[in-house]
Design a protein around this motif. Structure first.
Motif, PDB file in Angstrom:
ATOM      1  N   VAL A  30       0.961  -1.279  -0.124  1.00 36.95           N
ATOM      2  CA  VAL A  30      -0.132   0.148  -0.028  1.00 36.95           C
ATOM      3  C   VAL A  30       0.879   1.261   0.039  1.00 36.95           C
ATOM      4  CG1 VAL A  30      -1.817   1.274   1.202  1.00 36.95           C
ATOM      5  CG2 VAL A  30      -1.799  -1.282   1.182  1.00 36.95           C
ATOM      6  N   ARG A  31       0.375   2.021  -0.904  1.00 35.91           N
ATOM      7  CA  ARG A  31       1.249   3.410  -0.908  1.00 35.91           C
ATOM      8  C   ARG A  31       0.287   4.408  -0.760  1.00 35.91           C
ATOM      9  NH1 ARG A  31       4.779   2.347  -6.625  1.00 35.91           N
ATOM     10  NH2 ARG A  31       6.431   1.050  -5.627  1.00 35.91           N
ATOM     11  N   GLN A  32       0.305   5.225   0.409  1.00 38.31           N
ATOM     12  CA  GLN A  32      -0.767   6.211   0.956  1.00 38.31           C
ATOM     13  C   GLN A  32       0.156   7.526   0.976  1.00 38.31           C
ATOM     14  OE1 GLN A  32      -3.664   5.072   3.859  1.00 38.31           O
ATOM     15  NE2 GLN A  32      -2.505   6.446   5.058  1.00 38.31           N
ATOM     16  N   GLU A  33      -0.845   8.746   0.261  1.00 36.16           N
ATOM     17  CA  GLU A  33      -0.352   9.928   0.248  1.00 36.16           C
ATOM     18  C   GLU A  33      -1.582  10.762   1.019  1.00 36.16           C
ATOM     19  OE1 GLU A  33       1.299  13.416  -2.911  1.00 36.16           O
ATOM     20  OE2 GLU A  33       0.341  11.538  -3.489  1.00 36.16           O
ATOM     21  N   ASN A  35      -6.545  12.231   1.008  1.00 39.52           N
ATOM     22  CA  ASN A  35      -6.153  11.005   1.206  1.00 39.52           C
ATOM     23  C   ASN A  35      -6.175  10.252  -0.093  1.00 39.52           C
ATOM     24  OD1 ASN A  35      -6.122   7.987   1.720  1.00 39.52           O
ATOM     25  ND2 ASN A  35      -5.655   8.548   3.633  1.00 39.52           N
ATOM     26  N   ARG A  36      -4.946   9.796  -0.868  1.00 39.47           N
ATOM     27  CA  ARG A  36      -4.967   9.118  -1.829  1.00 39.47           C
ATOM     28  C   ARG A  36      -4.009   7.776  -1.634  1.00 39.47           C
ATOM     29  NH1 ARG A  36      -4.406  14.368  -2.775  1.00 39.47           N
ATOM     30  NH2 ARG A  36      -2.233  14.248  -2.357  1.00 39.47           N
ATOM     31  N   GLN A  37      -4.548   6.557  -2.244  1.00 39.74           N
ATOM     32  CA  GLN A  37      -4.237   5.624  -1.710  1.00 39.74           C
ATOM     33  C   GLN A  37      -3.939   4.528  -3.063  1.00 39.74           C
ATOM     34  OE1 GLN A  37      -5.090   3.071   1.931  1.00 39.74           O
ATOM     35  NE2 GLN A  37      -5.962   1.661   0.468  1.00 39.74           N
ATOM     36  N   GLN A  38      -2.962   3.818  -3.247  1.00 40.59           N
ATOM     37  CA  GLN A  38      -2.688   2.791  -4.427  1.00 40.59           C
ATOM     38  C   GLN A  38      -2.273   1.480  -3.745  1.00 40.59           C
ATOM     39  OE1 GLN A  38       1.322   3.032  -6.562  1.00 40.59           O
ATOM     40  NE2 GLN A  38      -0.111   3.524  -8.198  1.00 40.59           N
ATOM     41  N   ARG A  39      -2.857   0.493  -4.268  1.00 40.57           N
ATOM     42  CA  ARG A  39      -2.512  -1.107  -3.934  1.00 40.57           C
ATOM     43  C   ARG A  39      -2.092  -1.926  -4.818  1.00 40.57           C
ATOM     44  NH1 ARG A  39      -7.766  -3.323  -2.968  1.00 40.57           N
ATOM     45  NH2 ARG A  39      -8.761  -1.584  -4.299  1.00 40.57           N
ATOM     46  N   THR A  51       4.187  -8.408  -9.232  1.00 43.10           N
ATOM     47  CA  THR A  51       2.894  -7.592  -9.067  1.00 43.10           C
ATOM     48  C   THR A  51       1.841  -8.314 -10.127  1.00 43.10           C
ATOM     49  OG1 THR A  51       3.867  -5.525  -9.184  1.00 43.10           O
ATOM     50  CG2 THR A  51       1.973  -5.205 -10.003  1.00 43.10           C
ATOM     51  N   VAL A  52       0.739  -8.529  -9.728  1.00 44.33           N
ATOM     52  CA  VAL A  52      -0.568  -9.098 -10.291  1.00 44.33           C
ATOM     53  C   VAL A  52      -1.256  -8.018 -10.934  1.00 44.33           C
ATOM     54  CG1 VAL A  52      -2.800 -10.320 -10.000  1.00 44.33           C
ATOM     55  CG2 VAL A  52      -0.566 -10.932  -8.662  1.00 44.33           C
ATOM     56  N   THR A  53      -1.481  -6.719 -10.111  1.00 48.36           N
ATOM     57  CA  THR A  53      -2.262  -5.640 -10.600  1.00 48.36           C
ATOM     58  C   THR A  53      -2.126  -4.516  -9.579  1.00 48.36           C
ATOM     59  OG1 THR A  53      -4.562  -4.923 -11.509  1.00 48.36           O
ATOM     60  CG2 THR A  53      -4.560  -6.296  -9.472  1.00 48.36           C
ATOM     61  N   THR A  54      -2.365  -3.366 -10.244  1.00 46.57           N
ATOM     62  CA  THR A  54      -2.458  -2.165  -9.463  1.00 46.57           C
ATOM     63  C   THR A  54      -3.675  -1.419  -9.314  1.00 46.57           C
ATOM     64  OG1 THR A  54       0.053  -1.757  -9.927  1.00 46.57           O
ATOM     65  CG2 THR A  54      -1.271  -0.058  -9.149  1.00 46.57           C
ATOM     66  N   VAL A  55      -4.078  -0.951  -8.084  1.00 48.10           N
ATOM     67  CA  VAL A  55      -5.485  -0.250  -8.119  1.00 48.10           C
ATOM     68  C   VAL A  55      -5.058   0.882  -7.447  1.00 48.10           C
ATOM     69  CG1 VAL A  55      -7.758  -0.681  -7.109  1.00 48.10           C
ATOM     70  CG2 VAL A  55      -6.399  -2.866  -7.519  1.00 48.10           C
ATOM     71  N   ASN A  56      -5.588   1.984  -8.034  1.00 49.02           N
ATOM     72  CA  ASN A  56      -5.598   3.171  -7.770  1.00 49.02           C
ATOM     73  C   ASN A  56      -7.122   3.465  -6.912  1.00 49.02           C
ATOM     74  OD1 ASN A  56      -3.153   4.026  -8.362  1.00 49.02           O
ATOM     75  ND2 ASN A  56      -3.605   3.843 -10.456  1.00 49.02           N
ATOM     76  N   ASP A  57      -7.324   3.550  -5.814  1.00 48.15           N
ATOM     77  CA  ASP A  57      -8.319   3.869  -5.114  1.00 48.15           C
ATOM     78  C   ASP A  57      -8.852   5.397  -5.401  1.00 48.15           C
ATOM     79  OD1 ASP A  57      -8.519   1.289  -4.250  1.00 48.15           O
ATOM     80  OD2 ASP A  57      -7.284   1.686  -2.350  1.00 48.15           O
ATOM     81  N   ALA A  58     -10.207   5.625  -5.203  1.00 51.90           N
ATOM     82  CA  ALA A  58     -10.712   7.091  -5.300  1.00 51.90           C
ATOM     83  C   ALA A  58     -10.276   7.901  -4.210  1.00 51.90           C
ATOM     84  CB  ALA A  58     -11.995   6.842  -5.524  1.00 51.90           C
ATOM     85  N   PRO A  59      -9.786   8.970  -4.602  1.00 53.87           N
ATOM     86  CA  PRO A  59      -9.094   9.976  -3.668  1.00 53.87           C
ATOM     87  C   PRO A  59     -10.373  10.149  -2.466  1.00 53.87           C
ATOM     88  CG  PRO A  59      -8.705  10.791  -5.602  1.00 53.87           C
ATOM     89  CD  PRO A  59      -9.713   9.640  -6.009  1.00 53.87           C
ATOM     90  N   GLN A  60     -10.127  10.474  -1.275  1.00 55.56           N
ATOM     91  CA  GLN A  60     -11.055  10.874  -0.258  1.00 55.56           C
ATOM     92  C   GLN A  60     -10.649  12.231   0.286  1.00 55.56           C
ATOM     93  OE1 GLN A  60     -11.099   7.720   2.785  1.00 55.56           O
ATOM     94  NE2 GLN A  60     -12.166   6.204   1.534  1.00 55.56           N
ATOM     95  N   SER A  61     -11.620  13.204   0.304  1.00 57.64           N
ATOM     96  CA  SER A  61     -11.087  14.555   0.704  1.00 57.64           C
ATOM     97  C   SER A  61     -12.126  14.750   1.962  1.00 57.64           C
ATOM     98  CB  SER A  61     -11.725  15.435  -0.487  1.00 57.64           C
ATOM     99  OG  SER A  61     -10.684  14.994  -1.435  1.00 57.64           O
TER     100      SER A  61
END
Length: 219
Positions: free
Chosen positions: A109-112, A147-151, A160-170
């Motif tokens: 998890v990469r979280q910004e 909050n932006r998160q990439q899984r 890596t199987v796949t990369t998921v960019n979750d919708a940003p939360q504000s």
């Protein structure tokens, strides 16, 4: 006619006299000033590092207010922006049921997270004859948290199987926060002073401090 003319002249004189007196009223005894500072705020209470910013204040000294020899009292308003503060975090966790179904053995998890703070201030300022000045007032602020998160789904080999960019939360909030300030204004020219100050702000039950360094010009 003999009666009307004197009455007309008297009425005209009664109307003109207050207007003439109003024109002779002295203008308010004030001096205007502008202060600009580069700032650095400690955002640790919100889980962030320091935030750089800019503050511009415009005010006026009320010379008719006598608080002692060479002391001055004034009113000021300003614009404040702290810019953006970003925090990056990366960690590995176990997959959820749906992530396991997608072939993940683990998830990186990469979280910004980012914080943006800006607004307007209004308050009073007192200048002592010995460089020291004090301020107090209210800060009409606008605080935004993102909050932006990439899984990254990883298989048993760590590929890596796949990369998921979750919708940003504000999350945004606005309000009025009190502040107090202590600083010094060191004259460098006739109307120009070097200023340095520390401001203490209480915002949403949290307290943070802001250092500022800049210049003040008085007309």
């Amino acid at each position: 006619m003999k009666t009307t003319l004197p009455l007309t002249l008297a009425l005209a004189g009664a109307l003109i006299s207050p207007l003439h007196a109003e024109e002779e009223l002295a203008p308010p005894d004030v001096d205007f000033f502008v202060q600009a500072q580069m700032t650095q705020a400690d955002m640790d209470p919100y889980g962030f590092d320091t935030a750089d910013g800019l503050t511009i204040n415009i005010g006026m000294w009320l010379n008719s207010v006598d608080l002692g020899e060479k002391s001055r009292f004034g009113l000021e308003g300003g614009f404040v922006t702290q810019g953006d503060v970003d925090e990056l975090n990366e960690f590995i966790r176990s997959p959820t049921v749906s992530e396991t179904g997608a072939g993940a053995d683990s998830v990186r998890v990469r979280q910004e997270e980012s914080l943006e703070l800006s607004g307007f201030t209004a308050g009073v300022v007192w200048q002592s004859p010995y460089w020291l000045y004090l301020k107090a007032g209210g800060y009409l602020y606008d605080l935004k948290l993102d909050n932006r998160q990439q899984r990254i789904l990883l298989d048993v080999n760590g590929d890596t199987v796949t990369t998921v960019n979750d919708a940003p939360q504000s999350e945004s909030q606005s309000g009025l926060a009190p502040y107090v300030t202590a600083g010094i204004a060191i004259p460098v020219l006739d109307r120009l002073s070097l200023t340095a100050q520390y401001q203490y702000t209480n915002l949403e039950s949290e307290n943070f401090g802001t250092l500022g360094i800049g210049l003040r010009f008085t007309n």
